[in-house]
Design a protein around this motif. Structure first.
Motif, mmCIF file in Angstrom:
data_model
loop_
_atom_site.group_PDB
_atom_site.id
_atom_site.type_symbol
_atom_site.label_atom_id
_atom_site.label_comp_id
_atom_site.label_asym_id
_atom_site.label_seq_id
_atom_site.Cartn_x
_atom_site.Cartn_y
_atom_site.Cartn_z
ATOM 1 N N ALA A 165 45.464 19.671 1.588
ATOM 2 C CA ALA A 165 45.717 19.040 2.883
ATOM 3 C C ALA A 165 45.022 19.851 3.965
ATOM 4 O O ALA A 165 45.060 21.095 3.947
ATOM 5 C CB ALA A 165 47.215 18.966 3.164
ATOM 6 N N ALA A 166 44.375 19.154 4.923
ATOM 7 C CA ALA A 166 43.627 19.861 5.960
ATOM 8 C C ALA A 166 43.565 19.032 7.237
ATOM 9 O O ALA A 166 43.592 17.795 7.200
ATOM 10 C CB ALA A 166 42.208 20.176 5.483
ATOM 11 N N ILE A 167 43.486 19.734 8.368
ATOM 12 C CA ILE A 167 43.231 19.147 9.682
ATOM 13 C C ILE A 167 42.172 20.004 10.356
ATOM 14 O O ILE A 167 42.220 21.240 10.293
ATOM 15 C CB ILE A 167 44.489 19.117 10.562
ATOM 16 N N ALA B 150 44.335 24.449 6.696
ATOM 17 C CA ALA B 150 44.094 23.961 5.332
ATOM 18 C C ALA B 150 45.065 24.628 4.367
ATOM 19 O O ALA B 150 45.388 25.816 4.512
ATOM 20 C CB ALA B 150 42.657 24.248 4.900
ATOM 21 N N ASP B 151 45.543 23.857 3.389
ATOM 22 C CA ASP B 151 46.468 24.367 2.375
ATOM 23 C C ASP B 151 46.166 23.749 1.022
ATOM 24 O O ASP B 151 45.840 22.555 0.932
ATOM 25 C CB ASP B 151 47.913 24.012 2.727
ATOM 26 N N VAL C 125 54.526 25.950 -4.474
ATOM 27 C CA VAL C 125 53.950 27.103 -3.785
ATOM 28 C C VAL C 125 52.667 26.641 -3.111
ATOM 29 O O VAL C 125 52.036 25.664 -3.547
ATOM 30 C CB VAL C 125 53.657 28.278 -4.744
ATOM 31 N N ALA C 126 52.273 27.328 -2.037
ATOM 32 C CA ALA C 126 51.079 26.929 -1.295
ATOM 33 C C ALA C 126 50.389 28.160 -0.739
ATOM 34 O O ALA C 126 51.027 29.172 -0.423
ATOM 35 C CB ALA C 126 51.441 25.974 -0.154
ATOM 36 N N ALA C 127 49.078 28.061 -0.621
ATOM 37 C CA ALA C 127 48.268 29.097 0.025
ATOM 38 C C ALA C 127 47.219 28.397 0.874
ATOM 39 O O ALA C 127 46.709 27.337 0.495
ATOM 40 C CB ALA C 127 47.600 30.000 -1.012
ATOM 41 N N GLY C 128 46.909 28.996 2.030
ATOM 42 C CA GLY C 128 45.948 28.345 2.902
ATOM 43 C C GLY C 128 45.390 29.256 3.966
ATOM 44 O O GLY C 128 45.538 30.479 3.912
ATOM 45 N N HIS C 129 44.737 28.639 4.935
ATOM 46 C CA HIS C 129 44.038 29.344 6.004
ATOM 47 C C HIS C 129 44.342 28.671 7.332
ATOM 48 O O HIS C 129 44.500 27.446 7.406
ATOM 49 C CB HIS C 129 42.526 29.330 5.747
ATOM 50 N N HIS D 13 41.948 34.075 12.932
ATOM 51 C CA HIS D 13 42.123 33.659 11.546
ATOM 52 C C HIS D 13 43.396 34.255 10.956
ATOM 53 O O HIS D 13 43.801 35.359 11.316
ATOM 54 C CB HIS D 13 40.935 34.128 10.693
ATOM 55 N N ALA D 14 43.989 33.531 10.008
ATOM 56 C CA ALA D 14 45.141 34.055 9.275
ATOM 57 C C ALA D 14 45.245 33.382 7.918
ATOM 58 O O ALA D 14 44.859 32.220 7.752
ATOM 59 C CB ALA D 14 46.436 33.846 10.051
ATOM 60 N N ALA D 15 45.782 34.121 6.948
ATOM 61 C CA ALA D 15 46.170 33.545 5.668
ATOM 62 C C ALA D 15 47.588 32.997 5.806
ATOM 63 O O ALA D 15 48.408 33.550 6.545
ATOM 64 C CB ALA D 15 46.126 34.606 4.577
ATOM 65 N N ALA D 16 47.851 31.903 5.099
ATOM 66 C CA ALA D 16 49.170 31.274 5.133
ATOM 67 C C ALA D 16 49.701 31.160 3.709
ATOM 68 O O ALA D 16 48.978 30.759 2.801
ATOM 69 C CB ALA D 16 49.087 29.889 5.766
#
Length: 283
Positions: free
Chosen positions: A135-137, A172-173, A184-188, A195-198
């Motif tokens: 998923a992204a925006i 984005a995830d 579980v999810a990982a994204g930016h 910038h950050a990691a999510a």
């Protein structure tokens, strides 16, 4: 105050006008839910009193047909005793089971010493394949300007200046959900020019209730940890149905845009000579 009221009205208008558009189509299903979160979010103001408890609610309502969906999001949050509220809307086409392509818009007001705001508009996509969902925006954001005096030294007035004229943003995830309850999810994140990691996790307590965790770790003081409950109503489960409520990202938006301004004080006219002028010395 007028700016705050204006952005609150804009947030309501986004959801209301989108809801009106949905009534023109034939609705097949209505889903609803909310994330109830609490934790800590790091603020870049540099004031320790502004780095503490955060908590609030992120409700969402979705109306969908066979080939389209409309979702309205809300946020009511408190960070270090100061508030955030606003709304957002997703409108677009359903692409198979779990897929989506559409547009996204949001408007949020913040009260952190001074009132400021953030607005976003962009394209949104979601692609599901088996247990994986991407998923992204991406689009344009603008964070309203605000300036606060935080200190006066012997040589300068020190201001925190928030906001920017507008720039690209992205979210984005990649999510892995092998069943109806666990994910579980990982994204930016690129919010406010930083910038950050999510990271995220979800453990179901049932088909419609789950424990959730959200973490952020990025540049400067772009960081946070939030946990709580996710509830879903209607035909959706905690792993399916609603699009992600992205308004939680606005907790970090003003702080990410913060820059420090030093406004030099005029040199004192005390005739003390070099070394006694608070750093402003005539040679």
């Amino acid at each position: 105050m007028q700016r705050s009221i204006g952005h609150a009205a804009l947030a309501v208008a986004i959801v209301t006008s989108a809801s009106g558009a949905a009534t023109a189509a034939r609705a097949r299903e209505v889903l609803a839910g909310a994330d109830l979160l609490a934790g800590a979010v790091r603020d870049r103001s540099g004031n320790p009193d502004r780095n503490g408890f955060s908590g609030g609610a992120l409700p969402s309502v979705q109306v969908r047909g066979d080939a389209w969906l409309l979702q309205g999001d809300g946020v009511v949050f408190s960070h270090a005793g100061e508030g955030q509220f606003g709304g957002g809307a997703h409108l677009g086409a359903r692409l198979g089971e779990g897929g989506y392509l559409g547009v996204y818009g949001s408007a949020v007001s913040f009260h952190r010493g001074r009132t400021t705001s953030a607005g976003r508009i962009g394209a949104e996509a979601r692609l599901a394949r088996g247990p994986f969902t991407l998923a992204a925006i991406a689009g344009y954001e603008k964070i309203g300007s605000a300036q606060m005096l935080v200190a006066t030294t012997s040589t300068d007035r020190v201001y925190d200046r928030y906001g920017h004229d507008g720039r690209f943003f992205s979210i984005a995830d990649l999510r892995y959900a092998p069943g109806d309850r666990f994910a579980v999810a990982a994204g930016h994140r690129y919010i406010g020019g930083r910038h950050a990691a999510a990271l995220g996790a979800q453990v179901g307590l049932g088909r419609h209730v789950a424990l959730v965790f959200e973490g952020r770790l990025g540049e400067g003081d772009y960081r946070g940890a939030l946990g709580g409950l996710r509830v879903r109503f209607g035909g959706g489960t905690v792993n399916n149905g609603l699009l992600e409520n992205r308004l939680v990202e606005d907790l970090f938006a003003p702080g990410n845009s913060r820059r420090q301004l030093l406004d030099p004080l005029p040199p004192p006219d005390n005739g003390g000579g070099c070394g006694t002028c608070g750093g402003y010395c005539e040679q």
